[in-house]
Design a protein around this motif. Structure first.
Motif, PDB file in Angstrom:
ATOM      1  N   LEU A  13       1.622   5.086  -0.057  1.00 44.27           N
ATOM      2  CA  LEU A  13       0.977   6.283  -0.236  1.00 44.27           C
ATOM      3  C   LEU A  13       1.944   7.446  -1.019  1.00 44.27           C
ATOM      4  O   LEU A  13       3.055   7.490  -0.821  1.00 44.27           O
ATOM      5  CB  LEU A  13       1.138   6.549   1.327  1.00 44.27           C
ATOM      6  CG  LEU A  13       0.275   8.023   1.744  1.00 44.27           C
ATOM      7  CD1 LEU A  13      -1.286   8.188   1.572  1.00 44.27           C
ATOM      8  CD2 LEU A  13       0.664   8.443   3.241  1.00 44.27           C
ATOM      9  N   CYS A  43      -4.386  12.979  -1.005  1.00 48.61           N
ATOM     10  CA  CYS A  43      -5.653  13.735  -0.213  1.00 48.61           C
ATOM     11  C   CYS A  43      -4.982  15.140   0.243  1.00 48.61           C
ATOM     12  O   CYS A  43      -5.994  15.773   0.543  1.00 48.61           O
ATOM     13  CB  CYS A  43      -5.682  12.815   0.989  1.00 48.61           C
ATOM     14  SG  CYS A  43      -4.503  12.733   2.312  1.00 48.61           S
ATOM     15  N   SER A  79      -4.784  10.392   5.334  1.00 48.42           N
ATOM     16  CA  SER A  79      -4.229   9.080   5.064  1.00 48.42           C
ATOM     17  C   SER A  79      -4.520   8.446   3.881  1.00 48.42           C
ATOM     18  O   SER A  79      -4.243   7.369   3.752  1.00 48.42           O
ATOM     19  CB  SER A  79      -4.330   8.448   6.393  1.00 48.42           C
ATOM     20  OG  SER A  79      -5.859   8.099   6.498  1.00 48.42           O
ATOM     21  N   THR A  80      -4.948   9.194   2.884  1.00 55.46           N
ATOM     22  CA  THR A  80      -5.152   8.484   1.416  1.00 55.46           C
ATOM     23  C   THR A  80      -4.430   9.104   0.340  1.00 55.46           C
ATOM     24  O   THR A  80      -3.923  10.345   0.591  1.00 55.46           O
ATOM     25  CB  THR A  80      -6.552   8.326   1.039  1.00 55.46           C
ATOM     26  OG1 THR A  80      -6.890   9.916   1.109  1.00 55.46           O
ATOM     27  CG2 THR A  80      -7.277   7.731   1.936  1.00 55.46           C
ATOM     28  N   SER A  81      -4.118   8.566  -0.538  1.00 51.14           N
ATOM     29  CA  SER A  81      -3.063   9.097  -1.742  1.00 51.14           C
ATOM     30  C   SER A  81      -3.629  10.123  -1.954  1.00 51.14           C
ATOM     31  O   SER A  81      -4.713  10.524  -2.674  1.00 51.14           O
ATOM     32  CB  SER A  81      -2.853   7.960  -2.770  1.00 51.14           C
ATOM     33  OG  SER A  81      -1.972   6.984  -2.069  1.00 51.14           O
ATOM     34  N   SER A 123       0.871  -1.068   0.069  1.00 52.73           N
ATOM     35  CA  SER A 123      -0.041  -0.005   0.077  1.00 52.73           C
ATOM     36  C   SER A 123       0.913   1.250   0.245  1.00 52.73           C
ATOM     37  O   SER A 123       1.274   1.780   0.934  1.00 52.73           O
ATOM     38  CB  SER A 123      -0.973  -0.136   1.248  1.00 52.73           C
ATOM     39  OG  SER A 123      -0.082   0.011   2.245  1.00 52.73           O
TER      40      SER A 123
END
Length: 126
Positions: A21, A95, A91-93, A19
């Motif tokens: 980021l 963002c 905490s999301t790409s 995952s």
């Protein structure tokens, strides 16, 4: 064919989930338009942060924006009247696209400080 499907299933179940980021990054920029460079964060960095600061009054007010990847989530919102500092995290790409954190100079605090200073000066002069 069954052996291939079993091997494929085992590979999928045992594979480590990746995952990555991605965050927008910039350092001490005047405009959010200068903060459109993307960066793949390190595995231990779990947050994208945007720090927005202002200082000054009226036409002399300056704005600065810093965006980066971060290990922790240091959300702050401090207002000193003539200067303000705010950090938001997510905490999301990608963002941290926006550079508009909600901080404003509090002119009531500035006015109160000026009035308080004048009172002190007038008391000392008497």
């Amino acid at each position: 064919m069954k052996a291939f499907l079993v091997a494929l299933l085992a590979a999928v179940l045992c594979a480590q989930q990746v995952s990555s980021l991605f965050c927008y990054i910039c350092d001490n920029e005047h405009s959010n338009w200068n903060c459109m460079k993307t960066y793949k964060c390190e595995d231990h960095e779990k947050y994208c942060t945007t720090t927005y600061s202002t200082a000054g009054i009226g036409k002399d007010m300056g704005h600065r924006i810093t965006k980066k990847c971060s290990v922790d989530c240091p959300e702050t919102n401090v207002n000193f009247g003539l200067a303000a500092y705010s950090t938001k995290c997510c905490s999301t790409s990608l963002c941290n696209f926006s550079g508009a954190n909600s901080i404003r100079i509090n002119y009531a605090v500035v006015l109160l400080g000026i009035v308080g200073s004048l009172i002190c000066v007038l008391r000392v002069g008497l």
